[in-house]
Design an enzyme around this catalytic site. Sequence first.
Site, PDB file in Angstrom:
ATOM      1  N   GLY A 176       0.849  -1.200   0.000  1.00  0.00           N
ATOM      2  CA  GLY A 176       0.000   0.000   0.000  1.00  0.00           C
ATOM      3  C   GLY A 176       0.879   1.242   0.000  1.00  0.00           C
ATOM      4  O   GLY A 176       2.091   1.162  -0.266  1.00  0.00           O
ATOM      5  N   HIS A 436       4.553  28.697 -18.090  1.00  0.00           N
ATOM      6  CA  HIS A 436       5.454  27.816 -18.844  1.00  0.00           C
ATOM      7  C   HIS A 436       6.899  28.131 -18.478  1.00  0.00           C
ATOM      8  O   HIS A 436       7.233  29.310 -18.342  1.00  0.00           O
ATOM      9  CB  HIS A 436       5.241  28.051 -20.351  1.00  0.00           C
ATOM     10  CG  HIS A 436       6.226  27.313 -21.188  1.00  0.00           C
ATOM     11  ND1 HIS A 436       6.111  25.973 -21.452  1.00  0.00           N
ATOM     12  CD2 HIS A 436       7.371  27.734 -21.816  1.00  0.00           C
ATOM     13  CE1 HIS A 436       7.115  25.581 -22.217  1.00  0.00           C
ATOM     14  NE2 HIS A 436       7.902  26.630 -22.455  1.00  0.00           N
TER      15      HIS A 436
END
Length: 448
Positions: A176, A436
Amino acid sequence: MDKFDIIVIGAGPAGKNIALELEKSGLNIAIIEKDKVGGTCLNEGCIPAKLYLESASYVYKLKHFSNVGVQVENISFDMQQLKTKKDELLNLLRDGASGKLEKSTVELFYGEASFIDKNSIKVGEKTLKADKFIIASGSKHRPHPLLEVDEKQIIWSRDVFELEKLPKSILIVGGGAIGCEFATFFNALGVEVHIAEFTPQLVPAEDGDVAKALQRELTKKGIKITLNANVTSFTKNKSSVNITMQTKTKVEESEYELVLVSIGRAPNTDELNLENAGIQSDRGFITVNEQLQTSTTNIYALGDVITTPALAHTAYNEASVLAKNIINNTHNKPSSIIPFVTFCQPQVASIGKNEKTLKNEGIEYKVVKHFFKSNAKAKIKGDDSGFIKLLCEKNSGIILGGAMIGQDTTELIHEILIAIEKKTSVDELAQMVFAHPTLSESIWDMVR
Ligand SMILES: Cc1cc2nc3c(=O)[nH]c(=O)nc-3n(C[C@H](O)[C@H](O)[C@H](O)COP(=O)(O)OP(=O)(O)OC[C@H]3O[C@@H](n4cnc5c(N)ncnc54)[C@H](O)[C@@H]3O)c2cc1C
């Protein structure tokens, strides 16, 4: 005998936060803690685990250093130093948490609480009374049916933070979130790691595509992963543990220096004497309604001791909503839009509905997928593995869920959180301006 408006049991993220929030409105509050303020999260969970992973992440990045001209030689790793840093950090944060309680009017009692009846509780020799109780007693390690933890050769996750040297090899029983995080840590530092997961999927609670990609990435790093694995016997030698494991096709026998048992969490309710107060529970988890009220109407429960996702931020949200309900006599429900985050390498995160729930609910949906391979920032940062997967309503394009694997996805997931909360469609996202070059612009890139 001391009498309070409200007594909170447990000073972890759930208990500490709700006690402080209730105190602000002038209520007379007591909190009972049997161990350390800060609970699992601060003392043996989120905080030390993320410090250890941060340390290991620098080692991963080293591989990229020489590509971009940074020459680093004679690198070594000092486990003792990391443990010292961890102790300092936990002491600092614990002092901060205890300090907040001390500065408030909340009365802190140390000791183990157990109910006498629905209005009184025993803490050591003391009996405390209150009109209302809030159970925030959290969770503990779930024991393995066979592997008996000795905290030396067979350990719990909290024992990792006490290790003074790295083992040569480790078997992690349970694939997990916690198992995968520790696998990442040990693998980065050169330990031979084997994950044995009982179910057919690594990170069983996660999206299937993401789980498969994680399995691929961890295998590439040299981590051995066995799914459908059941430990059937073990023997301890002086310096190793011999493990026999039944897989789908064969019986495997191997030797490990350490075995880490991480098969989930079990609620801390054994010592509470819930039956004395008429509080119902199911396999130890306290049963609550949507407003976190137990079968005894003056008693509430929240955090890891109920069946909502066992995460610190679930506990924070439940504490905040319940405190406001008690103060204002409202009946609001905690949020069901919870980010799931695993800080392994690459990171994994998901939120909202997954494909299984959408199918079960008969909701028509479409999948939008985008790979970090076409993201400049991922390449600049030296790891373009992974992808983002969005699940949207078929006709409206409204985002209902998302899952992702890759660098910093435990941060990126919050963009999807806001989109889901605000019922944003992919077309609306496409009209927004993302900076960006960033990893975030992947989300814009995939919907434009
Ligand atoms: C290795 C690890 C890593 C984790 N990483 C993350 C993560 O990255 N992000 C995240 O969100 N979650 C993480 N978690 C989960 C997170 O720690 C828990 O969800 C969170 O601590 C739950 O808060 P809580 O207040 O409900 O319970 P707890 O934090 O368990 O606090 C309960 C408190 O109650 C006390 N108590 C129990 N019984 C009694 C009693 N009878 N009388 C008095 N006091 C009592 C306990 O001593 C404890 O201090 C991690 C857990 C582990 C083990």
